[in-house]
Scaffold this motif. Structure first.
Motif, short mmCIF file in Angstrom:
data_model
loop_
_atom_site.label_atom_id
_atom_site.label_comp_id
_atom_site.label_asym_id
_atom_site.label_seq_id
_atom_site.Cartn_x
_atom_site.Cartn_y
_atom_site.Cartn_z
N ARG A 93 0.89 -1.13 -0.10
CA ARG A 93 0.01 -0.01 -0.04
C ARG A 93 0.97 1.15 -0.09
N TRP A 94 1.67 1.51 1.06
CA TRP A 94 2.76 2.46 0.94
C TRP A 94 3.40 2.70 -0.43
N ARG A 95 4.09 1.53 -0.82
CA ARG A 95 4.97 1.47 -2.23
C ARG A 95 3.89 1.96 -3.36
N CYS A 134 3.02 5.89 -2.90
CA CYS A 134 4.25 6.66 -3.35
C CYS A 134 4.50 6.68 -4.79
N THR A 135 4.22 5.71 -5.40
CA THR A 135 4.20 5.53 -6.97
C THR A 135 3.31 6.16 -7.73
N SER A 136 1.93 6.24 -7.09
CA SER A 136 1.07 6.97 -7.67
C SER A 136 1.20 8.30 -7.79
N ILE A 137 1.79 8.95 -6.89
CA ILE A 137 2.09 10.40 -6.80
C ILE A 137 3.24 10.63 -7.76
N ILE A 138 4.45 9.80 -8.00
CA ILE A 138 5.40 10.16 -8.81
C ILE A 138 4.56 9.89 -10.25
N ASN A 156 12.47 2.64 -4.05
CA ASN A 156 12.06 1.10 -4.59
C ASN A 156 10.81 1.24 -5.63
N GLY A 157 9.72 2.13 -5.14
CA GLY A 157 8.50 2.26 -5.77
C GLY A 157 8.76 3.05 -7.15
N PHE A 158 9.80 4.06 -7.08
CA PHE A 158 10.29 4.81 -8.01
C PHE A 158 11.04 4.04 -9.09
N LEU A 159 11.88 3.06 -8.59
CA LEU A 159 12.92 2.41 -9.59
C LEU A 159 11.92 1.32 -10.24
N ALA A 160 11.06 0.28 -9.40
CA ALA A 160 10.50 -0.96 -9.99
C ALA A 160 9.27 -0.46 -10.72
N MET A 161 8.53 0.43 -10.07
CA MET A 161 7.03 0.80 -10.74
C MET A 161 6.89 1.98 -11.61
#
Length: 295
Positions: free
Chosen positions: A35-37, A40-44, A228-233
């Protein structure tokens, strides 16, 4: 850059991200970490699409398919993958996840009447044999390595890993027709991610015990989760969607399934422990099998 390099770059980012996921996934628990990941990725991704004007390329006819792809491929698939990672470690979870190329071929057979030759059947057999070899024999001599230890029932971990692979294959197949339109891959990735995040939020609001964090969030864990979210997702998954615009699902699946091989030297450097020969043999068998399936 050709779609081959895009898919390979995504595979490398997933290998790095799987190692980065170990600490926060164990700290927060599977559902809370996902959920946290995803938040963060949704905002990015949403911010990136807004900055580049990608949202203007989204047509209403493709939104439902991308949302469904997000629920299956990210909400269910990613959550299952991190549950598997918590049980089996990054190497074995990555191996199981590489089976998504096999599932892509099988789903193509049933959904699009694509035939499977004897050679392709051998390829599928190679993949599963390689995965099983690496999981059941790849831990020899690694007793002191916490990244190789299995927590709980091994078959539960295998089931979670294969579920993640199946969901990844389904998500890609659902997204492919939309990605062949003029939709911006960043905006498309944002739709998928936001849908998955919304599903996780609904699960949390419903009061399901599994959705609660095992330990409270702190600055260090948040930083690792965001990176992690930025790199992977944000980067990795968007590269895959760019690749799907140029290449077929099977070839993209093959190239992105090289993550287990890329992960072996990364684990070697990180832990200082060289993976045994069965880990290398199993990983190479899995990738060779996917090559037979989709080339």
């Amino acid at each position: 850059m050709g779609y081959e390099w895009l898919a390979l770059a995504a595979a490398f980012l997933w290998a790095v991200a799987s190692l980065l996921s170990v600490v926060p996934a164990q700290h927060l628990g599977t559902f809370a970490y996902s959920r946290w990941r995803m938040g963060c990725t949704s905002i990015i991704l949403g911010s990136m699409a807004l900055y580049t004007g990608g949202w203007s390329s989204v047509e209403q006819s493709g939104v439902a398919a991308m949302m469904l792809s997000g629920v299956i491929g990210i909400f269910i698939g990613d959550t299952a993958l991190f549950a598997c990672l918590n049980r089996m470690g990054p190497r074995q979870a990555g191996l199981l996840f590489s089976c998504h190329a096999v599932f892509s071929a099988i789903l193509g057979y049933f959904l699009f009447s694509e035939t499977m030759t004897h050679i392709e059947f051998i390829g599928a057999l190679l993949v599963f044999s390689g995965v099983l070899t690496a999981i059941f024999f790849g831990r020899k001599g690694q007793a002191a390595n916490q990244l190789e230890s299995i927590k709980g029932n091994v078959w539960a971990g295998i089931t979670l890993g294969l579920l993640a692979a199946l969901c990844q294959a389904l998500g890609g197949i659902i997204a492919k027709p939309v990605m062949q339109t003029d939709i911006d891959p960043v905006a498309a990735s944002a739709i998928r991610m936001m849908t998955a995040f919304a599903a996780h939020c609904l699960l949390f609001i419903s009061g399901v015990k599994l959705a609660r964090a095992t330990l409270p969030m702190n600055i260090k864990i948040f930083a690792i989760t965001a990176v992690n979210g930025f790199l992977a997702m944000a980067v990795g998954m968007t590269l895959i969607l760019y690749a799907l615009k140029q290449g077929n699902v099977g070839m993209v699946a093959l190239l992105s399934s090289t993550t287990p091989i890329m992960l072996l030297p990364i684990l070697w450097i990180y832990s200082g422990k060289r993976p045994n020969r069965f880990a290398w043999i199993g990983a190479m068998m899995a990738v060779a099998g996917t090559g037979i399936l989709v080339v």
